[in-house]
Design an enzyme around this catalytic site. Structure first.
Site, PDB file in Angstrom:
ATOM      1  N   ARG A   1      11.011  -1.291  12.750  1.00  0.00           N
ATOM      2  CA  ARG A   1       9.616  -0.991  13.132  1.00  0.00           C
ATOM      3  C   ARG A   1       9.129  -2.028  14.122  1.00  0.00           C
ATOM      4  NH1 ARG A   1       5.094   0.458   8.573  1.00  0.00           N
ATOM      5  NH2 ARG A   1       3.668  -0.851   9.760  1.00  0.00           N
TER       6      ARG A   1
ATOM      7  N   LYS B   1       0.833  -1.215   0.000  1.00  0.00           N
ATOM      8  CA  LYS B   1       0.000   0.000   0.000  1.00  0.00           C
ATOM      9  C   LYS B   1       0.863   1.259   0.000  1.00  0.00           C
ATOM     10  CE  LYS B   1      -2.243  -1.023   3.818  1.00  0.00           C
ATOM     11  NZ  LYS B   1      -1.696  -2.342   4.179  1.00  0.00           N
TER      12      LYS B   1
ATOM     13  N   ARG C   1     -10.254   0.308   7.316  1.00  0.00           N
ATOM     14  CA  ARG C   1      -9.824  -1.047   7.635  1.00  0.00           C
ATOM     15  C   ARG C   1     -10.963  -1.873   8.233  1.00  0.00           C
ATOM     16  NH1 ARG C   1      -4.056   0.417   7.945  1.00  0.00           N
ATOM     17  NH2 ARG C   1      -2.786  -1.464   8.057  1.00  0.00           N
TER      18      ARG C   1
ATOM     19  N   ARG D   1      11.430  -6.035   6.184  1.00  0.00           N
ATOM     20  CA  ARG D   1      11.343  -4.605   6.499  1.00  0.00           C
ATOM     21  C   ARG D   1      11.700  -4.358   7.964  1.00  0.00           C
ATOM     22  NH1 ARG D   1       5.843  -1.296   5.670  1.00  0.00           N
ATOM     23  NH2 ARG D   1       5.223  -2.505   7.481  1.00  0.00           N
TER      24      ARG D   1
ATOM     25  N   ARG E   1      -1.355  -9.428  12.843  1.00  0.00           N
ATOM     26  CA  ARG E   1      -1.897  -8.387  11.945  1.00  0.00           C
ATOM     27  C   ARG E   1      -2.579  -9.017  10.739  1.00  0.00           C
ATOM     28  NH1 ARG E   1       3.462  -5.313  11.024  1.00  0.00           N
ATOM     29  NH2 ARG E   1       2.314  -4.063   9.513  1.00  0.00           N
TER      30      ARG E   1
HETATM   31  P1  B4P Z   1       3.632  -1.857   2.432  1.00  0.00           P
HETATM   32  O1  B4P Z   1       2.504  -2.822   2.286  1.00  0.00           O
HETATM   33  O2  B4P Z   1       3.721  -0.761   1.447  1.00  0.00           O
HETATM   34  O3  B4P Z   1       3.542  -1.436   3.951  1.00  0.00           O
HETATM   35  P2  B4P Z   1       2.556  -0.423   4.682  1.00  0.00           P
HETATM   36  O4  B4P Z   1       1.863   0.481   3.746  1.00  0.00           O
HETATM   37  O5  B4P Z   1       3.417   0.193   5.681  1.00  0.00           O
HETATM   38  O6  B4P Z   1       1.404  -1.296   5.301  1.00  0.00           O
HETATM   39  P3  B4P Z   1       1.094  -1.818   6.754  1.00  0.00           P
HETATM   40  O7  B4P Z   1      -0.285  -2.407   6.645  1.00  0.00           O
HETATM   41  O8  B4P Z   1       2.197  -2.720   7.157  1.00  0.00           O
HETATM   42  O9  B4P Z   1       1.139  -0.650   7.789  1.00  0.00           O
HETATM   43  P4  B4P Z   1       0.262   0.616   8.187  1.00  0.00           P
HETATM   44  O10 B4P Z   1       1.264   1.668   8.365  1.00  0.00           O
HETATM   45  O11 B4P Z   1      -0.859   0.908   7.223  1.00  0.00           O
HETATM   46  O12 B4P Z   1       5.073  -2.558   2.293  1.00  0.00           O
HETATM   47  C1  B4P Z   1       5.556  -3.559   3.111  1.00  0.00           C
HETATM   48  C2  B4P Z   1       6.941  -4.026   2.653  1.00  0.00           C
HETATM   49  O13 B4P Z   1       6.838  -4.768   1.437  1.00  0.00           O
HETATM   50  C3  B4P Z   1       7.938  -2.904   2.357  1.00  0.00           C
HETATM   51  O14 B4P Z   1       9.164  -3.217   2.952  1.00  0.00           O
HETATM   52  C4  B4P Z   1       8.071  -2.868   0.838  1.00  0.00           C
HETATM   53  O15 B4P Z   1       9.353  -2.491   0.407  1.00  0.00           O
HETATM   54  C5  B4P Z   1       7.784  -4.310   0.469  1.00  0.00           C
HETATM   55  N1  B4P Z   1       7.177  -4.422  -0.853  1.00  0.00           N
HETATM   56  C6  B4P Z   1       6.175  -3.648  -1.344  1.00  0.00           C
HETATM   57  N2  B4P Z   1       5.861  -4.042  -2.607  1.00  0.00           N
HETATM   58  C7  B4P Z   1       6.684  -5.115  -2.892  1.00  0.00           C
HETATM   59  C8  B4P Z   1       6.839  -5.974  -4.028  1.00  0.00           C
HETATM   60  N3  B4P Z   1       6.104  -5.827  -5.137  1.00  0.00           N
HETATM   61  N4  B4P Z   1       7.752  -6.982  -3.963  1.00  0.00           N
HETATM   62  C9  B4P Z   1       8.506  -7.148  -2.862  1.00  0.00           C
HETATM   63  N5  B4P Z   1       8.423  -6.363  -1.750  1.00  0.00           N
HETATM   64  C10 B4P Z   1       7.521  -5.360  -1.769  1.00  0.00           C
HETATM   65  O16 B4P Z   1      -0.429   0.226   9.590  1.00  0.00           O
HETATM   66  C11 B4P Z   1       0.299  -0.073  10.750  1.00  0.00           C
HETATM   67  C12 B4P Z   1      -0.614  -0.247  11.972  1.00  0.00           C
HETATM   68  O17 B4P Z   1      -1.315   1.003  12.264  1.00  0.00           O
HETATM   69  C13 B4P Z   1      -1.763  -1.255  11.861  1.00  0.00           C
HETATM   70  O18 B4P Z   1      -1.344  -2.582  12.144  1.00  0.00           O
HETATM   71  C14 B4P Z   1      -2.783  -0.711  12.911  1.00  0.00           C
HETATM   72  O19 B4P Z   1      -2.433  -1.076  14.214  1.00  0.00           O
HETATM   73  C15 B4P Z   1      -2.634   0.798  12.784  1.00  0.00           C
HETATM   74  N6  B4P Z   1      -3.626   1.387  11.830  1.00  0.00           N
HETATM   75  C16 B4P Z   1      -3.314   2.023  10.660  1.00  0.00           C
HETATM   76  N7  B4P Z   1      -4.446   2.421  10.037  1.00  0.00           N
HETATM   77  C17 B4P Z   1      -5.490   2.029  10.832  1.00  0.00           C
HETATM   78  C18 B4P Z   1      -6.916   2.123  10.701  1.00  0.00           C
HETATM   79  N8  B4P Z   1      -7.496   2.695   9.635  1.00  0.00           N
HETATM   80  N9  B4P Z   1      -7.670   1.600  11.700  1.00  0.00           N
HETATM   81  C19 B4P Z   1      -7.130   1.022  12.773  1.00  0.00           C
HETATM   82  N10 B4P Z   1      -5.786   0.879  12.951  1.00  0.00           N
HETATM   83  C20 B4P Z   1      -4.966   1.379  11.976  1.00  0.00           C
END
Ligand code: B4P
Length: 189
Positions: free
Chosen positions: A136, A14, A91, A130, A147
């Site tokens: 993190r 994302k 979510r 990551r 998660r």
């Molecule tokens: P991403 O998937 O881009 O990670 P993210 O956006 O940070 O998503 P995430 O769900 O983990 O965290 P968020 O901050 O939203 O990438 C992950 C990894 O994969 C990276 O290292 C990237 O380089 C790699 N990658 C990407 N594409 C690739 C590909 N094609 N091939 C190989 N590798 C690849 O949320 C964190 C926490 O915040 C949640 O658990 C929750 O507790 C809270 N939260 C956030 N929003 C919330 C909401 N709306 N409601 C309630 N809680 C919430």
């Protein structure tokens, strides 16, 4: 105006694909994960509360999250006027219903939901990697598995919610980052 929800499990890409969308479509980016991590870094009351949920792999309660999103939208009304990438929100079904209400009060709505689909095994590999690089605190194997389970229970039902509205664009989230982005562009254009 173009409002895009970028949707998928933790580690589905994302944040990664949001960066490419911002470059190409010049939209305002709201990552609820980034908003929460910023509060955590600054040690605000909200940050302290959020940390306890995030470190357990749990979602922050809906009422709190919905208030946070509403205040971010209000604070950035001007920057958001061409449209927004909602990254990590909604979510849950109550969050999706709240987003519909908030956008309709502002005379707009969600135009596309980009659903990045990646097998669970690959999600774990990506997030463990990551975690080793970024430190993190929620990217350790035990929390990652929680998660992913929370995603399947509470977030995955949103796929049907948006399919019923004709907004869901399924994107295979494996392969190269650029290749995935090409598929997203085709789906949006
Ligand atoms: P991403 O998937 O881009 O990670 P993210 O956006 O940070 O998503 P995430 O769900 O983990 O965290 P968020 O901050 O939203 O990438 C992950 C990894 O994969 C990276 O290292 C990237 O380089 C790699 N990658 C990407 N594409 C690739 C590909 N094609 N091939 C190989 N590798 C690849 O949320 C964190 C926490 O915040 C949640 O658990 C929750 O507790 C809270 N939260 C956030 N929003 C919330 C909401 N709306 N409601 C309630 N809680 C919430």
């Amino acid at each position: 105006m173009l409002n895009i929800v970028i949707f998928g499990a933790p580690g589905s890409g994302k944040g990664t694909q949001s960066e490419k969308l911002i470059e190409n479509y010049h939209l305002f980016h709201i990552s609820t994960g980034d908003v929460l991590r910023d509060h955590t870094r600054r040690g605000t009351e909200l940050g302290k509360t959020a940390r306890t949920y995030m470190d357990q792999g749990q979602l922050i309660p809906d009422e709190l999250m919905i208030d946070i999103l509403a205040s971010v939208l209000d604070e950035h009304r001007d920057e958001a006027k061409n449209g927004v990438i909602f990254d990590g929100f909604p979510r849950t079904i109550p969050q999706a219903e709240a987003l519909e209400r908030m956008l309709s009060e502002r005379g707009t709505g969600v135009h596309h939901v980009v659903g990045l689909e990646v097998p669970d095994e690959e999600l774990v590999v990506r997030l463990v990697k990551r975690g080793q690089l970024s430190g993190r605190s929620d990217d350790n194997e035990e929390t990652i598995k929680k998660r992913i389970a929370v995603y399947h229970n509470l977030t995955a039902p949103l796929k049907e919610f948006y399919q019923e509205r004709g907004l869901y664009r399924l994107i295979r989230g494996t392969g190269t980052i650029d290749g995935i982005f090409e598929d997203i562009k085709k789906a949006l254009d």
